[in-house]
Scaffold this motif. Structure first.
Motif, short mmCIF file in Angstrom:
data_model
loop_
_atom_site.label_atom_id
_atom_site.label_comp_id
_atom_site.label_asym_id
_atom_site.label_seq_id
_atom_site.Cartn_x
_atom_site.Cartn_y
_atom_site.Cartn_z
N SER A 105 6.91 0.88 39.25
CA SER A 105 8.42 1.28 39.35
C SER A 105 8.55 0.06 38.34
O SER A 105 8.73 -1.31 38.78
CB SER A 105 8.92 1.12 40.42
OG SER A 105 10.57 1.02 40.66
N PHE A 106 9.27 -0.25 37.56
CA PHE A 106 9.80 -1.04 35.64
C PHE A 106 10.82 -0.47 35.16
O PHE A 106 11.63 0.02 35.48
CB PHE A 106 8.76 -1.88 34.77
CG PHE A 106 8.08 -0.26 34.86
CD1 PHE A 106 8.60 -0.34 33.39
CD2 PHE A 106 7.28 0.56 34.52
CE1 PHE A 106 8.60 1.14 32.22
CE2 PHE A 106 7.11 1.69 34.32
CZ PHE A 106 7.18 1.47 32.98
N THR A 107 11.80 -1.77 34.91
CA THR A 107 12.71 -2.18 34.00
C THR A 107 12.39 -2.47 32.51
O THR A 107 11.86 -2.66 32.70
CB THR A 107 13.95 -2.36 34.94
OG1 THR A 107 13.68 -3.47 34.56
CG2 THR A 107 14.83 -1.80 35.84
N THR A 108 13.78 -2.00 32.27
CA THR A 108 13.04 -2.27 30.43
C THR A 108 14.06 -2.66 29.91
O THR A 108 15.06 -2.45 30.16
CB THR A 108 12.28 -1.45 28.89
OG1 THR A 108 13.61 -0.07 28.78
CG2 THR A 108 11.00 -0.94 29.92
N GLY A 109 14.00 -3.75 28.85
CA GLY A 109 15.35 -4.84 28.39
C GLY A 109 15.82 -4.27 27.21
O GLY A 109 17.00 -3.64 26.59
N ALA A 110 14.89 -3.59 25.71
CA ALA A 110 15.06 -2.60 24.84
C ALA A 110 15.61 -1.10 25.93
O ALA A 110 14.97 -0.48 26.39
CB ALA A 110 14.05 -1.87 24.70
N PRO A 111 16.52 0.15 24.94
CA PRO A 111 16.95 1.39 25.34
C PRO A 111 15.51 2.07 24.76
O PRO A 111 15.01 1.78 24.28
CB PRO A 111 17.81 1.54 24.26
CG PRO A 111 17.81 0.52 23.00
CD PRO A 111 16.83 -0.54 24.21
N GLN A 112 15.57 2.97 25.66
CA GLN A 112 14.30 4.29 25.03
C GLN A 112 14.13 4.75 23.54
O GLN A 112 13.10 5.17 23.53
CB GLN A 112 14.65 5.37 26.53
CG GLN A 112 14.06 6.48 26.45
CD GLN A 112 12.69 6.09 27.22
OE1 GLN A 112 13.20 6.07 28.22
NE2 GLN A 112 11.62 6.65 27.18
N ALA A 113 15.15 4.92 23.26
CA ALA A 113 15.03 5.28 21.89
C ALA A 113 14.01 4.29 20.98
O ALA A 113 13.43 4.98 20.14
CB ALA A 113 16.28 4.96 21.47
N LEU A 114 13.96 2.91 21.10
CA LEU A 114 12.90 2.17 20.67
C LEU A 114 11.27 2.40 20.93
O LEU A 114 10.93 1.76 20.13
CB LEU A 114 13.30 0.73 20.97
CG LEU A 114 14.75 0.11 20.69
CD1 LEU A 114 14.98 -1.33 20.43
CD2 LEU A 114 14.53 0.49 18.94
N TYR A 115 11.76 3.10 22.70
CA TYR A 115 9.78 3.93 22.73
C TYR A 115 9.86 5.27 22.09
O TYR A 115 9.58 5.91 22.54
CB TYR A 115 9.69 3.68 24.22
CG TYR A 115 9.56 1.83 24.68
CD1 TYR A 115 9.06 1.12 24.79
CD2 TYR A 115 11.09 1.45 25.20
CE1 TYR A 115 9.06 -0.35 25.06
CE2 TYR A 115 11.47 0.02 25.45
CZ TYR A 115 10.12 -0.33 25.83
OH TYR A 115 10.63 -2.28 26.20
N SER A 116 9.26 5.30 21.14
CA SER A 116 9.16 6.35 20.75
C SER A 116 7.98 5.56 19.08
O SER A 116 8.00 4.33 18.26
CB SER A 116 10.15 6.52 19.62
OG SER A 116 10.41 6.91 18.29
N SER A 117 7.15 7.20 18.62
CA SER A 117 6.16 6.63 17.35
C SER A 117 7.02 6.20 15.86
O SER A 117 7.08 5.47 14.97
CB SER A 117 5.65 7.82 17.07
OG SER A 117 6.62 9.10 17.04
N HIS A 118 8.30 6.61 15.99
CA HIS A 118 9.33 6.58 14.61
C HIS A 118 9.96 5.32 15.78
O HIS A 118 11.14 4.87 14.86
CB HIS A 118 10.15 7.56 14.66
CG HIS A 118 8.99 9.20 14.03
ND1 HIS A 118 8.33 9.00 13.33
CD2 HIS A 118 8.95 10.08 15.03
CE1 HIS A 118 7.48 9.85 13.28
NE2 HIS A 118 7.17 11.06 13.99
N GLY A 119 10.45 4.17 16.98
CA GLY A 119 11.22 3.61 16.67
C GLY A 119 10.46 2.24 16.59
O GLY A 119 9.14 2.57 16.15
N LEU A 120 11.47 1.44 16.69
CA LEU A 120 11.23 0.46 16.21
C LEU A 120 9.72 -0.57 16.60
O LEU A 120 8.91 -0.79 16.11
CB LEU A 120 11.99 -0.88 16.38
CG LEU A 120 11.61 -2.30 16.67
CD1 LEU A 120 11.87 -2.75 15.19
CD2 LEU A 120 13.09 -3.24 16.85
N PHE A 121 9.45 0.30 17.79
CA PHE A 121 7.60 -0.43 18.63
C PHE A 121 7.06 0.58 18.80
O PHE A 121 5.47 -0.34 18.20
CB PHE A 121 7.77 -0.78 20.50
CG PHE A 121 9.18 -0.99 20.48
CD1 PHE A 121 9.60 -2.49 20.41
CD2 PHE A 121 9.83 -1.18 21.77
CE1 PHE A 121 10.66 -3.09 20.88
CE2 PHE A 121 10.89 -1.60 22.46
CZ PHE A 121 10.69 -2.79 21.77
#
Length: 191
Positions: A105-121
């Motif tokens: 059970s966790f939270t992230t500071g970054a929005p979901q959209a950044l966690y994709s193969s095409h996102g920032l990460f």
């Protein structure tokens, strides 16, 4: 009755909005759930291994509640993992945790959209969870579907942003409580 243990790995829960709200909501609805706040228990980072292992042995369901920190566990929780999940206790031929249910059970500071193969990460959030899947497999823990909320950033602490974060955290807590009802159906619920 099934015993649920939540390990809170936030390094400074008193300064938290997301994790603190999640834990407060769970404690309110599920008063029988044991919550170990690592930052309160170990401000000096001297982990009481025997106490932590005893708490884990009593649990039927283990929840790790933490803010995603550099795509992993916060430092205090990583230290806890290194000291407590040792060979002969958590894994190996004499391991004692096998078969317990395990929920991230966790939270992230970054929005979901950044966690994709095409996102920032350049990776999905699920890509980062592989390390936890490996821990669960090594320790023979029954890994359940994770409960997470993205976008709980500390960057903006305006009243409106704090209110929105509390609402997101309460919704997260509701999803965690629902997951616990499935994983530990004999839990005592309040209100």
């Amino acid at each position: 009755m099934q015993n649920v243990l939540i390990i809170s790995g936030h390094p400074n829960l008193s300064g938290s909005i997301g994790s603190a709200t999640i834990l407060d909501e769970v404690a309110r609805v599920l008063p029988d759930v044991a919550i170990r706040r690592l930052d309160d228990l170990y401000p000096d980072c001297e982990i009481n291994v025997a106490a932590e292992q005893a708490a884990l042995l009593k649990a039927d369901v283990i929840v790790w509640q933490f803010p995603f920190s550099w795509y992993s566990l916060p430092g205090i929780m990583k230290l806890w993992l290194d000291r407590v999940f040792v060979h002969g206790f958590a894994h190996g031929s004499a391991a004692k945790l096998g078969g317990k249910k395990f929920i991230l059970s966790f939270t992230t500071g970054a929005p979901q959209a950044l966690y994709s193969s095409h996102g920032l990460f350049g990776h999905t959030l699920e890509d980062y969870l592989m390390q936890f899947e490996t821990i669960a497999a090594l320790c023979n823990l029954d890994l359940q579907k994770p409960v997470y909320t993205c976008g709980l950033s500390y960057a903006d602490r305006s009243e409106a942003k704090i209110a929105a974060q509390k609402a997101m955290a309460k919704e997260h807590a509701s999803r965690l409580i629902a997951a616990l009802k499935i994983s530990a159906p004999a839990l005592k619920m309040v209100g």
